[in-house]
Motif scaffolding. Structure first.
Motif: not given
Length: 164
Positions: A58-63, A5-8
């Motif tokens: 980002p909308g992280v759905k899964e890790v 998330t910090e990458y973007w």
């Protein structure tokens, strides 16, 4: 994953800098050939007089984590992103068209310093009929992108990413 998330926002900042500065900014978040790919993308953006515009959310759905490798599945909101003219910083209208969401898979690897870093971004499906997905760092993906490959992720996702 915090790194993802910090990458973007760091990627957007890197796209507005020189290739040398971009490498310094991205190094805490990206490693290996993918870092070189992004820096080359910044170089192309400078040559073309473009820079990132707006933000991708980002909308992280899964890790998924397995040992020192991880995959982040993201349904990214790109409705506020595009490319801008590097001199005027104004949006280039045709770069903001396309889908507002993209299904993105990011590969990360845990480095010897313990930090997770991106090693690649994959768009699992495309809207251009190229089949089973494509790595954002692939030469064919970079050639088809109207914007240089830094925005690699941004431009490809805008044009080829499947809505999630």
């Amino acid at each position: 994953m915090t790194t993802y998330t910090e990458y973007w926002p760091v990627l957007a900042q890197a796209g507005k800098s020189s290739p040398e500065q971009a490498r310094k900014l991205l190094k805490p978040y990206v490693q290996g050939a993918y870092l070189d790919h992004l820096v080359n993308g910044v170089r192309r953006m400078v040559e073309q007089g473009r820079e990132p515009y707006g933000q991708m959310i980002p909308g992280v759905k899964e890790v998924r984590v397995g040992g020192k490798h991880a995959e982040v599945v993201d349904c990214q909101d790109m409705s506020q992103a595009g490319m801008a003219d590097r001199r005027t910083h104004l949006l280039i209208p045709e770069t903001a068209k396309g889908q507002t969401r993209a299904d993105i898979r990011a590969q990360l690897e845990q480095s010897s310093d313990g930090r997770w870093r991106l090693t690649g971004i994959v768009l699992p499906t495309t809207t251009t009929g190229h089949g089973d997905g494509e790595t954002a760092g692939s030469p064919t993906a970079a050639m088809r992108s109207p914007a240089p490959a830094l925005a690699g992720e941004q431009a490809l996702a805008e044009q080829e990413g499947a809505a999630c």
